[in-house]
Design an enzyme around this catalytic site. Structure first.
Site, short mmCIF file in Angstrom:
data_model
loop_
_atom_site.label_atom_id
_atom_site.label_comp_id
_atom_site.label_asym_id
_atom_site.label_seq_id
_atom_site.Cartn_x
_atom_site.Cartn_y
_atom_site.Cartn_z
N CYS A 122 -0.32 3.33 -9.00
CA CYS A 122 -0.60 2.93 -7.62
C CYS A 122 -0.33 4.04 -6.61
O CYS A 122 -0.78 3.95 -5.46
CB CYS A 122 0.22 1.70 -7.26
SG CYS A 122 -0.14 0.26 -8.30
N HIS A 163 0.56 0.90 0.47
CA HIS A 163 -0.07 0.36 -0.73
C HIS A 163 -0.13 -1.16 -0.62
O HIS A 163 0.83 -1.80 -0.19
CB HIS A 163 0.73 0.78 -1.97
CG HIS A 163 0.28 0.11 -3.23
ND1 HIS A 163 -1.03 0.09 -3.62
CD2 HIS A 163 0.97 -0.59 -4.17
CE1 HIS A 163 -1.14 -0.58 -4.75
NE2 HIS A 163 0.06 -1.01 -5.10
N ASN A 197 -4.37 -6.29 -5.37
CA ASN A 197 -3.82 -4.97 -5.65
C ASN A 197 -4.83 -4.18 -6.48
O ASN A 197 -5.04 -4.47 -7.65
CB ASN A 197 -2.50 -5.13 -6.43
CG ASN A 197 -1.81 -3.80 -6.70
OD1 ASN A 197 -2.40 -2.73 -6.51
ND2 ASN A 197 -0.57 -3.86 -7.16
#
Length: 331
Positions: A112, A258, A288
């Site tokens: 990520c 994020h 996500n």
């Protein structure tokens, strides 16, 4: 630092799966997902739609936004944790789709945190003098790693890709912009900082791998510990980079964290005491998307025409590894 962003692009697969859709085959509810994650829906790639396809489409949009041709690119970097194959790299497949010859291309794996890592690496390569224009793509088909019987993880992720075109700054780009009394910033990347700590590797991982069992595996997560580390490490990283560059949170025009969980974002926002109107959130629509989440959000922000010259954007990310980091950028 050396680079500026001259083009942004994003791509999301056509198939949208809402929380209500998940109720038909996952032991969960729309309310449970919304209250714990802030997610309302996610995009899922078709079975014959690979990470390289997502990457290529996002890259096309970024090149169009930059008004460049594929032949103008000196280097391609693809940040992904879901490559089409163990080899060749997804980046070389994208290079092939563009019918480029001899353009160096490689994959980067920071999960990520891929976009922050990619920014720092791309800027360093341009600073070396060997490259002028780099295509940085973040692309993920996270659905390929999901165990649909595990409601704690399968509801969290989506598929998508975001890309930016980074180019060496010219002399005119190095003009100073007054941010606050005693603080001036040049346009482009101001600074970036990246970190990792492998001692926390068991908080988020897949239970497979090429050299361990020959399988890609499925996502496994220790939620509470991961949440705590995500909030602490991103917050600390943001404070560190602001202090290092003589900035305060009030100097920031937009904050793009994020997009993993709305409660993580809210916890960071509260700790930093940043104005909610400055926080870019795409978690509800995208879920996500791992490395893709930040460039997708940036692409949407740019498309909204809300960005103005001199705006300072603060990025921060956190992922498995553990990896994390932050970056500052002047538009």
């Amino acid at each position: 630092m050396t680079c500026k962003i001259i083009g942004c692009g994003g791509y999301l697969p056509k198939k949208i799966v809402s929380n209500l859709d998940l109720e038909s085959f996952v032991d969960t509810t729309d309310e449970w997902i919304k209250s714990r994650t802030g997610i309302l829906q996610r995009h899922l790639a078709a079975s014959d739609e690979y990470t390289s396809h997502l990457a290529f489409k996002a890259a096309e949009h970024a090149l169009q936004d930059a008004n460049l041709l594929p032949t103008d690119i000196d280097l391609i970097i693809v940040c992904t944790t879901t490559p089409d194959n163990s080899f060749p790299s997804t980046a070389t497949k994208v290079q092939g789709y563009f019918a480029l010859k001899n353009t160096p291309s490689f994959d980067l794996q920071a999960v990520c945190s891929g976009f922050i890592y990619g920014l720092q690496i791309a800027d360093s390569l341009v600073a070396s003098g060997k490259y002028n224009t780099i295509l940085l793509i973040c692309a993920e088909k996270m659905s390929s790693l999901l165990d649909w019987s595990d409601r704690s993880t399968c509801v969290l992720f989506g598929d998508g890709a975001g890309a930016v075109v980074l180019q060496r700054k010219s002399a005119s780009d190095n003009r100073s912009l007054v941010v606050s009394p005693g603080t001036e910033m040049n346009s482009g990347i101001i600074d970036s900082q990246i970190y990792s700590d492998g001692s926390y590797g068991d908080l988020l991982y897949t239970d497979g791998g090429v050299s361990s069992n020959g399988q890609s595996g499925k996502i496994k997560m220790k939620g509470p510990a991961l949440f705590k580390n995500a909030v602490e490490k991103m917050t600390d990283s943001v404070i560190e980079i602001l202090v290092k560059n003589n900035l305060t949170i009030d100097d920031i025009s937009y904050f793009i964290p994020h997009q993993a969980n709305i409660r993580i974002i809210q916890s960071i926002v509260e700790r930093l005491n940043i104005n909610e109107n400055k926080v870019i959130k795409t978690i509800a629509k995208h879920a996500n998307c791992s490395a893709s989440s930040i460039p997708l959000a940036l692409s949407e922000l740019k498309s909204s025409e809300a960005l103005n010259e001199g705006d300072i954007i603060l990025f921060t990310a956190f992922g498995a590894g553990l990896t994390w980091g932050s970056a500052l950028y002047t538009w």
